[in-house]
Write a protein that holds these residues in place. Structure first.
Motif, mmCIF file in Angstrom:
data_model
loop_
_atom_site.group_PDB
_atom_site.id
_atom_site.type_symbol
_atom_site.label_atom_id
_atom_site.label_comp_id
_atom_site.label_asym_id
_atom_site.label_seq_id
_atom_site.Cartn_x
_atom_site.Cartn_y
_atom_site.Cartn_z
ATOM 1 N N GLY A 1 5.624 8.738 2.694
ATOM 2 C CA GLY A 1 6.255 7.450 2.501
ATOM 3 C C GLY A 1 5.956 6.801 1.171
ATOM 4 N N ARG A 2 5.326 7.538 0.260
ATOM 5 C CA ARG A 2 5.010 6.971 -1.056
ATOM 6 C C ARG A 2 5.694 7.806 -2.136
ATOM 7 N NH1 ARG A 2 -1.382 7.048 -0.697
ATOM 8 N NH2 ARG A 2 -1.223 6.592 -2.921
ATOM 9 N N PRO A 3 6.153 7.158 -3.192
ATOM 10 C CA PRO A 3 6.806 7.929 -4.257
ATOM 11 C C PRO A 3 5.786 8.772 -5.026
ATOM 12 C CG PRO A 3 6.580 5.649 -4.910
ATOM 13 C CD PRO A 3 6.118 5.712 -3.484
ATOM 14 N N VAL A 4 6.275 9.885 -5.563
ATOM 15 C CA VAL A 4 5.416 10.736 -6.383
ATOM 16 C C VAL A 4 5.696 10.430 -7.847
ATOM 17 C CG1 VAL A 4 4.788 13.098 -6.977
ATOM 18 C CG2 VAL A 4 5.478 12.543 -4.648
ATOM 19 N N GLU A 5 4.630 10.191 -8.581
ATOM 20 C CA GLU A 5 4.802 9.888 -9.999
ATOM 21 C C GLU A 5 4.190 11.024 -10.816
ATOM 22 O OE1 GLU A 5 3.452 5.893 -11.218
ATOM 23 O OE2 GLU A 5 2.810 6.885 -13.071
ATOM 24 N N ASP B 1 -3.861 11.375 0.486
ATOM 25 C CA ASP B 1 -4.009 11.920 -0.868
ATOM 26 C C ASP B 1 -5.472 12.096 -1.237
ATOM 27 O OD1 ASP B 1 -4.653 9.307 -1.127
ATOM 28 O OD2 ASP B 1 -3.455 8.946 -2.931
ATOM 29 N N ASN B 2 -6.322 12.092 -0.215
ATOM 30 C CA ASN B 2 -7.748 12.331 -0.454
ATOM 31 C C ASN B 2 -7.966 13.736 -1.003
ATOM 32 O OD1 ASN B 2 -10.358 13.637 0.578
ATOM 33 N ND2 ASN B 2 -10.795 11.436 0.658
ATOM 34 N N GLU B 3 -8.716 13.800 -2.093
ATOM 35 C CA GLU B 3 -8.896 15.050 -2.827
ATOM 36 C C GLU B 3 -9.352 16.210 -1.932
ATOM 37 O OE1 GLU B 3 -7.925 16.217 -6.192
ATOM 38 O OE2 GLU B 3 -8.866 14.279 -6.575
ATOM 39 N N ALA B 4 -10.406 15.985 -1.192
ATOM 40 C CA ALA B 4 -11.002 17.066 -0.401
ATOM 41 C C ALA B 4 -10.031 17.544 0.668
ATOM 42 C CB ALA B 4 -12.301 16.587 0.233
ATOM 43 N N ALA B 5 -9.324 16.601 1.280
ATOM 44 C CA ALA B 5 -8.399 16.975 2.349
ATOM 45 C C ALA B 5 -7.224 17.778 1.796
ATOM 46 C CB ALA B 5 -7.892 15.713 3.057
ATOM 47 N N VAL B 6 -6.713 17.365 0.623
ATOM 48 C CA VAL B 6 -5.594 18.087 0.024
ATOM 49 C C VAL B 6 -6.037 19.493 -0.369
ATOM 50 C CG1 VAL B 6 -3.957 18.124 -1.894
ATOM 51 C CG2 VAL B 6 -4.520 15.972 -0.790
ATOM 52 N N LEU C 1 0.833 -1.200 0.000
ATOM 53 C CA LEU C 1 0.000 0.000 0.000
ATOM 54 C C LEU C 1 0.867 1.250 0.000
ATOM 55 C CD1 LEU C 1 -3.046 -0.474 2.380
ATOM 56 C CD2 LEU C 1 -3.052 0.215 -0.022
ATOM 57 N N ALA C 2 1.896 1.218 0.878
ATOM 58 C CA ALA C 2 2.738 2.395 1.019
ATOM 59 C C ALA C 2 3.466 2.686 -0.279
ATOM 60 C CB ALA C 2 3.741 2.181 2.142
ATOM 61 N N GLN C 3 3.778 1.634 -1.048
ATOM 62 C CA GLN C 3 4.540 1.836 -2.258
ATOM 63 C C GLN C 3 3.697 2.348 -3.428
ATOM 64 O OE1 GLN C 3 7.803 1.938 -2.607
ATOM 65 N NE2 GLN C 3 7.818 1.614 -0.406
ATOM 66 N N ALA C 4 2.369 2.254 -3.334
ATOM 67 C CA ALA C 4 1.529 2.737 -4.428
ATOM 68 C C ALA C 4 1.801 4.223 -4.625
ATOM 69 C CB ALA C 4 0.060 2.509 -4.099
ATOM 70 N N PRO C 5 2.242 4.625 -5.818
ATOM 71 C CA PRO C 5 2.663 6.016 -5.993
ATOM 72 C C PRO C 5 1.501 6.995 -5.958
ATOM 73 C CG PRO C 5 2.732 4.866 -8.080
ATOM 74 C CD PRO C 5 2.375 3.847 -7.049
ATOM 75 N N ILE C 6 1.837 8.220 -5.582
ATOM 76 C CA ILE C 6 0.878 9.325 -5.679
ATOM 77 C C ILE C 6 1.071 9.952 -7.045
ATOM 78 C CG2 ILE C 6 0.369 11.630 -4.835
ATOM 79 C CD1 ILE C 6 0.913 10.633 -2.055
ATOM 80 N N LYS C 7 -0.024 10.052 -7.775
ATOM 81 C CA LYS C 7 0.085 10.508 -9.153
ATOM 82 C C LYS C 7 -0.266 11.995 -9.273
ATOM 83 C CE LYS C 7 -0.386 7.805 -13.293
ATOM 84 N NZ LYS C 7 -1.202 6.927 -14.098
ATOM 85 N N ILE C 8 0.629 12.738 -9.938
ATOM 86 C CA ILE C 8 0.373 14.159 -10.183
ATOM 87 C C ILE C 8 0.417 14.393 -11.683
ATOM 88 C CG2 ILE C 8 1.311 16.489 -9.902
ATOM 89 C CD1 ILE C 8 2.284 15.708 -7.174
ATOM 90 N N GLY C 9 -0.592 15.056 -12.186
ATOM 91 C CA GLY C 9 -0.633 15.346 -13.618
ATOM 92 C C GLY C 9 0.177 16.590 -13.954
ATOM 93 N N VAL C 10 0.831 16.576 -15.106
ATOM 94 C CA VAL C 10 1.589 17.750 -15.562
ATOM 95 C C VAL C 10 1.111 18.090 -16.971
ATOM 96 C CG1 VAL C 10 3.855 18.684 -16.086
ATOM 97 C CG2 VAL C 10 3.595 17.106 -14.187
#
Lengths: 389, 387
Positions: B59-63, B321-326, B19-28
């Protein structure tokens, strides 16, 4: 045709009256400004004329609106850019450039000799190959040589386009040919984009011709560049050469015959395919010359995918306005279009209550095109159908 | 029994790391090809350098999911739709206002955060509460440029060249005009469209007006043609540009005509003060190591880096990484120490409060633009100006 003269002189009188009004009543501009605008119009009009000649020649013979012509113009400009800005070349590149140019030289000599096996044609090609390989690998090419080489290579490109895209469709419905021309245009644009993605390419070869020039007229100053001499002169020279070729040589006679009636011309022993190839060669060479002068004039080249589109379409409009199929018509149409774009916007300057016509200048070409198509579909000088080339 | 518990514990740990390794995805969403390709790539390098500095959050990588909008509004909308399908946490970009506004509505409707890097049109962040930016806005930029032209350059007649079909250029030219006229100057507005090469009619109009200063609110794609033509036609007054001129394409394609060209832009390490200056300098050093071949380090690079930094900080603050919280933590962000100065989104429409705008000058020795350089003259803070 007295009505034509009456309308023409009436328009000129209107323009003179309007200049008087702007200068003396509105006091928005002075006379020197109009002299400057006139020179500028002639400059731009000459460029349109060079491109329009290619449209009109091809249309005259195979009744094809060669939509790829604007992109051939683009290729010509970019070839010259590569030649003067990247030379001297390493040997392999110099060989490739020289081979392409030598091929062009052979095509040009072939116009005179009539066969590729002729010793003069082969000899000319070999000499050009050797000389250019040396020149390109040893020295920096100046803009004039770059223009000549680019004309030769672009001429070859025109012939190749005809060979691969249009000749297989001889006798096919004209709409197929038109679609092929559009496809060819997309092909050239996107190939250009693959090779070269930069937005604006500076086109500033070291030359005195682009220098700023100002001189006094009527108590004020005209601002222009030295190109005002170069561009109309170069255009006039090329147009005279083309006219002499068409009217005075055997091949020119064959061209006129093919334009009138290709089948009968073929029956009389004219090699129509060769005539058509010649048309593409000459039209593309003129387009390349136009491209180089265009680059000198504006100091930069737009990105390949868009560079040829607007000048191409406007030159096409110029060819139709002048009377498509007619050589003098293309020149008249081109110069007229140049005047319309620059001079009419100058006639209606921005004042306090009027925003001016500057932003609409691109529409003039097409408004005039529509008017001509409605009122006089054969164009300004297009009445004599037998003169078509 | 013990063995079973042990296995269960191992399974739990494994599941946890997975779970921790699942990356956080950011669009560019950037202009990586087309007319704005150079500034698009500067921005992308800024984002990537920031990612190298801070490649993990919670603790998760950003992709990064990079999308090229080809400098078209349609492309930007297509990128926005792709990010909606990919369910990214937030989107960085686009650079220009036209592309940002095109994407903003779709992202706002889908409830995805968007942080435009350099869009300066005030309308961009007013589209919705999910839309943020890192840059200042054009009402400020146009105002300081007009004040500089009127007060420092002592100009009274300004010719303004604007690109009619671009939201940024059109808006900025209007703000400059309003302020310049308010100060008592006269202006003439000269319009052109994208990919114009022949500016002769506009130049004729400008000549009739006899300006003391030329303000150019467009991009380098056209400016690199316009400015040399103006010089060639004998316009020797001061030229003034805006942040879109902070692009190496201007001096390299325009050549010597850009010598002495002034423009306002996103403040860099030279004009920032205090701790922000140190952070910007450190980032510049890091950037030079990360991208040794990069030709540009400019405002677009800094804006790109900070758009990434604030989004990652917001995810960190939210703890999820919950949308509303961020979104909530991003809207409440206060005094984040960014590389382009401190960033505060709390109590704004998504435009940070304290931004530094700098005046730059191009120095282009010789005829071709290969040896160009850029000097910062001075900086102005938006916070100080609004007080």
């Amino acid at each position: 045709m007295p009505w034509g003269w009456i309308i023409g002189l009436g328009l000129v009188a209107l323009v003179i009256f309007r200049i008087y009004y702007v200068v003396h009543v509105l006091k928005a501009r002075d006379l020197a400004f109009f002299v400057g605008a006139m020179l500028q119009s002639l400059q731009l009009g000459s460029l349109y004329a060079l491109i329009a000649l290619g449209y009109t020649m091809v249309y005259g013979i195979i009744r094809l609106i060669n939509f790829a012509h604007g992109d051939v113009f683009m290729v010509g400009a970019f070839l010259a850019y590569f030649l003067f800005s990247r030379s001297p070349y390493a040997l392999p590149w110099a060989l490739i450039w020289a081979a392409l140019s030598a091929w062009g030289v052979m095509f040009v000599l072939n116009l005179w000799r009539g066969s590729f096996r002729d010793p003069i044609v082969i000899g000319g090609g070999v000499v050009a190959m050797a000389g250019l390989t040396y020149a390109l690998s040893a020295t920096t090419v100046n803009w004039l040589l770059a223009m000549l080489l680019s004309m030769l290579i672009t001429g070859v490109l025109g012939v190749v386009i005809d060979r691969v895209a249009y000749r297989p469709l001889r006798g096919a419905p004209r709409i197929s040919l038109l679609i092929t021309a559009i496809a060819m245009s997309f092909f050239l644009e996107n190939t250009g984009l693959l090779v070269f993605t930069r937005n604006q390419t500076p086109f500033r070869p070291p030359t005195e011709w682009t220098q700023y020039l100002q001189f006094p007229v009527f108590g004020s100053t005209v601002y222009t560049t030295r190109l005002i001499f170069l561009i109309p002169l170069a255009t006039a020279l090329l147009v005279v050469a083309l006219t002499l070729f068409v009217t005075r040589t055997r091949l020119g006679k064959a061209m006129r015959a093919s334009a009138q009636d290709p089948e009968t011309a073929q029956m009389m022993g004219v090699n129509v395919d060769r005539v058509i190839a010649t048309t593409f060669l000459l039209g593309s060479m003129l387009a390349a010359a136009g491209g180089v002068l265009w680059g000198l004039n504006f100091g930069s080249l737009n990105q390949p995918a868009v560079m040829g589109i607007l000048p191409g379409i406007k030159a096409f409009a110029a060819a139709v306005i002048g009377g498509i199929g007619s050589l003098p018509g293309a020149v008249i149409g081109g110069v007229l279009l140049g005047f319309l774009e620059n001079f009419v916007t100058a006639l209606f300057p921005r004042t306090q209550h009027f925003a001016g016509l500057t932003e609409y200048k691109d529409t003039f070409a097409f408004i005039l095109l529509i008017l001509v198509l409605l009122l006089r579909p054969s164009g300004i000088v297009g009445e004599d159908l037998s003169e078509k080339v | 029994m013990f063995k079973k518990l042990f296995l269960a514990a191992i399974a739990l740990v494994l599941a946890g790391t997975a779970l921790a390794q699942a990356p956080i995805k950011i669009g560019v969403n950037l202009e990586l090809s087309g007319r704005f390709a150079t500034i698009g790539n500067s921005t992308l390098q800024g984002i990537q350098a920031a990612q190298q500095q801070m490649s993990e959050v919670l603790g998760r990588p950003v992709e990064l999911s990079i999308c090229d909008n080809q400098t078209t509004p349609e492309g930007s909308k297509a990128c926005a739709n792709r990010f909606i399908d990919e369910k990214v946490v937030g989107v960085l970009g686009a650079i220009s206002s036209t592309m940002s506004i095109a994407a903003a509505q779709n992202l706002q409707d889908a409830g995805i955060i968007m942080i435009s890097t350099s869009s300066t049109n005030p309308a961009t962040t007013q589209i919705g509460d999910h839309i943020f930016r890192v840059a200042y806005t054009d009402d400020f930029q146009g105002k300081v440029a007009a004040e500089y032209a009127f007060n420092t350059l002592k100009a009274r007649k300004a010719a303004i060249f604007r690109q009619q079909d671009d939201d940024y250029s059109f808006g900025l030219a209007g703000f400059f005009q309003d302020e310049f006229q308010k100060l008592g100057g006269q202006t003439i507005m000269l319009n052109f469209v994208a990919n114009t090469v022949d500016f002769s009619s506009q130049i004729n109009d400008a000549r009739g007006f006899k300006p003391d200063v030329v303000y150019y609110s467009g991009f380098c794609a056209e400016g690199a043609t316009l400015i040399p033509q103006l010089k060639q036609q004998g316009f020797n007054m001061q030229f003034l540009g805006a942040d879109a001129s902070d692009d190496s394409q201007c001096p390299t394609s325009g050549g010597a005509a850009f010598n002495g060209y002034l423009f306002t832009g996103f403040g860099g390490p030279e004009v920032l003060t205090g701790a922000a200056k140190q952070r910007a300098e450190d980032f510049h050093k890091f950037f030079n190591i990360a991208f040794p071949k990069a030709t540009d380090f400019n405002g677009f690079t800094l804006a790109g880096a900070d758009s990434y930094n604030v989004l990652v900080q917001a995810i960190k603050d939210a703890g999820t990484d919950n949308e509303a919280a961020v979104l909530k933590s991003l809207s409440n962000l206060k005094d984040y120490p960014g590389v382009s100065g401190s960033i505060t989104f709390a109590g704004t429409d998504g435009t940070p409060k304290d931004r530094t705008i700098a005046f730059f000058e191009y120095l282009v020795p010789g005829q071709n633009g290969a040896a160009w350089s850029k000097i910062s003259k001075f900086g102005l803070s938006t916070a100080a100006a609004s007080q």
